[in-house]
Design a protein around this motif. Structure first.
Motif, PDB file in Angstrom:
ATOM      1  N   GLY A 270     -25.097  12.521 -19.139  1.00  0.00           N
ATOM      2  CA  GLY A 270     -26.078  11.973 -20.071  1.00  0.00           C
ATOM      3  C   GLY A 270     -25.796  12.448 -21.480  1.00  0.00           C
ATOM      4  N   GLY A 271     -26.306  11.724 -22.487  1.00  0.00           N
ATOM      5  CA  GLY A 271     -26.095  12.089 -23.875  1.00  0.00           C
ATOM      6  C   GLY A 271     -27.328  12.729 -24.469  1.00  0.00           C
ATOM      7  N   GLY A 272     -27.174  13.239 -25.685  1.00  0.00           N
ATOM      8  CA  GLY A 272     -28.301  13.821 -26.381  1.00  0.00           C
ATOM      9  C   GLY A 272     -28.898  15.031 -25.702  1.00  0.00           C
ATOM     10  N   GLY A 273     -28.115  15.745 -24.903  1.00  0.00           N
ATOM     11  CA  GLY A 273     -28.632  16.926 -24.243  1.00  0.00           C
ATOM     12  C   GLY A 273     -29.390  16.639 -22.966  1.00  0.00           C
ATOM     13  N   ARG A 274     -29.542  15.386 -22.611  1.00  0.00           N
ATOM     14  CA  ARG A 274     -30.259  15.030 -21.391  1.00  0.00           C
ATOM     15  C   ARG A 274     -29.322  15.128 -20.191  1.00  0.00           C
ATOM     16  N   ALA A 275     -29.873  15.615 -19.088  1.00  0.00           N
ATOM     17  CA  ALA A 275     -29.081  15.729 -17.868  1.00  0.00           C
ATOM     18  C   ALA A 275     -28.922  14.355 -17.231  1.00  0.00           C
ATOM     19  N   CYS A 276     -27.800  14.165 -16.581  1.00  0.00           N
ATOM     20  CA  CYS A 276     -27.535  12.907 -15.891  1.00  0.00           C
ATOM     21  C   CYS A 276     -28.356  12.853 -14.614  1.00  0.00           C
ATOM     22  N   GLU A 277     -29.111  11.771 -14.413  1.00  0.00           N
ATOM     23  CA  GLU A 277     -29.943  11.630 -13.222  1.00  0.00           C
ATOM     24  C   GLU A 277     -29.240  10.855 -12.119  1.00  0.00           C
ATOM     25  N   PHE A 278     -28.494   9.825 -12.502  1.00  0.00           N
ATOM     26  CA  PHE A 278     -27.771   9.012 -11.532  1.00  0.00           C
ATOM     27  C   PHE A 278     -26.325   8.857 -11.997  1.00  0.00           C
ATOM     28  N   LEU A 279     -25.440   8.853 -11.029  1.00  0.00           N
ATOM     29  CA  LEU A 279     -24.015   8.690 -11.319  1.00  0.00           C
ATOM     30  C   LEU A 279     -23.497   7.503 -10.523  1.00  0.00           C
ATOM     31  N   LEU A 280     -22.942   6.512 -11.219  1.00  0.00           N
ATOM     32  CA  LEU A 280     -22.371   5.334 -10.575  1.00  0.00           C
ATOM     33  C   LEU A 280     -20.862   5.513 -10.495  1.00  0.00           C
ATOM     34  N   VAL A 281     -20.329   5.459  -9.293  1.00  0.00           N
ATOM     35  CA  VAL A 281     -18.912   5.729  -9.069  1.00  0.00           C
ATOM     36  C   VAL A 281     -18.255   4.524  -8.406  1.00  0.00           C
ATOM     37  N   PRO A 282     -17.378   3.811  -9.121  1.00  0.00           N
ATOM     38  CA  PRO A 282     -16.587   2.758  -8.458  1.00  0.00           C
ATOM     39  C   PRO A 282     -15.534   3.405  -7.570  1.00  0.00           C
ATOM     40  N   VAL A 283     -15.416   2.931  -6.349  1.00  0.00           N
ATOM     41  CA  VAL A 283     -14.519   3.535  -5.363  1.00  0.00           C
ATOM     42  C   VAL A 283     -13.466   2.499  -4.967  1.00  0.00           C
ATOM     43  N   ASN A 284     -12.200   2.907  -4.997  1.00  0.00           N
ATOM     44  CA  ASN A 284     -11.118   1.991  -4.639  1.00  0.00           C
ATOM     45  C   ASN A 284     -10.195   2.641  -3.630  1.00  0.00           C
ATOM     46  N   GLU A 285      -9.922   1.911  -2.562  1.00  0.00           N
ATOM     47  CA  GLU A 285      -8.963   2.353  -1.558  1.00  0.00           C
ATOM     48  C   GLU A 285      -8.430   1.120  -0.841  1.00  0.00           C
ATOM     49  N   ARG A 286      -7.139   1.083  -0.627  1.00  0.00           N
ATOM     50  CA  ARG A 286      -6.483  -0.045   0.052  1.00  0.00           C
ATOM     51  C   ARG A 286      -6.814  -1.374  -0.632  1.00  0.00           C
ATOM     52  N   LEU A 287      -6.794  -1.358  -1.966  1.00  0.00           N
ATOM     53  CA  LEU A 287      -7.038  -2.557  -2.786  1.00  0.00           C
ATOM     54  C   LEU A 287      -8.457  -3.088  -2.635  1.00  0.00           C
ATOM     55  N   HIS A 288      -9.383  -2.275  -2.155  1.00  0.00           N
ATOM     56  CA  HIS A 288     -10.769  -2.716  -1.978  1.00  0.00           C
ATOM     57  C   HIS A 288     -11.689  -1.864  -2.849  1.00  0.00           C
ATOM     58  N   TRP A 289     -12.656  -2.545  -3.502  1.00  0.00           N
ATOM     59  CA  TRP A 289     -13.621  -1.861  -4.362  1.00  0.00           C
ATOM     60  C   TRP A 289     -14.994  -1.803  -3.691  1.00  0.00           C
ATOM     61  N   ALA A 290     -15.656  -0.673  -3.861  1.00  0.00           N
ATOM     62  CA  ALA A 290     -17.046  -0.496  -3.451  1.00  0.00           C
ATOM     63  C   ALA A 290     -17.743   0.318  -4.542  1.00  0.00           C
ATOM     64  N   LEU A 291     -19.035   0.547  -4.378  1.00  0.00           N
ATOM     65  CA  LEU A 291     -19.790   1.295  -5.391  1.00  0.00           C
ATOM     66  C   LEU A 291     -20.611   2.381  -4.715  1.00  0.00           C
TER      67      LEU A 291
END
Length: 201
Positions: free
Chosen positions: A1-22
């Motif tokens: 997070g910016g401005g000193g705020r803590a990050c509450e949620f993290l979105l991570v794109p995941v790729n393996e074997r040419l396949h994407w998930a979230l």
């Protein structure tokens, strides 16, 4: 997070074997601060638009272990950096025989939370109807979650467990593909090939 705020949620794109998930990770337990009575548990939702394929294209157990390692490393590094920054103005060197500076007391609590990180796969994730739209579905799922999070932040209501990717569908994927294509064509049209291809005398 910016401005000193803590990050509450993290979105991570995941790729393996040419396949994407979230993956959507709930980090609010780490943002509770020292002395919090009962920080909420850390959770990760793994959203896969080809979940029914066998064998699975993405090893969820491997990802689960990997994301724990990454979070542990990130939290430890940040806590160490904070301790060093706070100690720098008055530090003149540790007394003889004193132990080296380590993570603050909150490290144990953070480590316990991360090791207990639970992974779940909600059953309501829309499944793609082909083998090429995985990246589009990951984008749609991310947008759907961010819109939900923004609406809950503005209203002050809603809980994590209430969110479900209800606005993701094959029709939405087709619309997203068309939009991406139009944006790419507009971008390509804005460039002149003359600046890329040398003139032949």
């Amino acid at each position: 997070g910016g401005g000193g705020r803590a990050c509450e949620f993290l979105l991570v794109p995941v790729n393996e074997r040419l396949h994407w998930a979230l993956a959507v990770i709930d980090l609010r337990g780490l943002a509770s601060g020292k002395g919090a009575a009962a920080p909420p548990p850390l959770r990760v939702l793994f959203l896969d638009s080809l979940r029914g394929m066998r064998p699975r294209l993405i090893d969820t157990a491997r990802f689960h272990g990997l994301i724990k390692q990454v979070l542990l490393a990130e939290v430890r590094a940040k806590l160490k950096g904070r301790v060093a920054k706070e100690a720098a103005p008055q530090a003149t060197g540790p007394p003889s025989g004193s132990p080296p500076t380590g993570p603050p007391p909150t490290w144990k609590a953070a480590k316990r939370l991360i090791k207990a990180l639970a992974l779940a796969e909600p059953p309501g994730v829309a499944q793609q109807t082909n083998t090429t739209d995985c990246g589009v579905y990951a984008l749609l799922l991310a947008r759907d979650f961010l819109e939900w999070a923004a609406s809950q932040a503005s209203s002050g209501e809603g809980e994590w467990a209430e969110w479900a990717p209800a606005h993701v569908s094959p029709r939405g994927a087709l619309a997203m593909r068309r939009r991406i294509k139009a944006d790419c064509e507009a971008l390509a049209a804005s460039f002149s090939l003359q600046c890329l291809v040398p003139r032949v005398p």
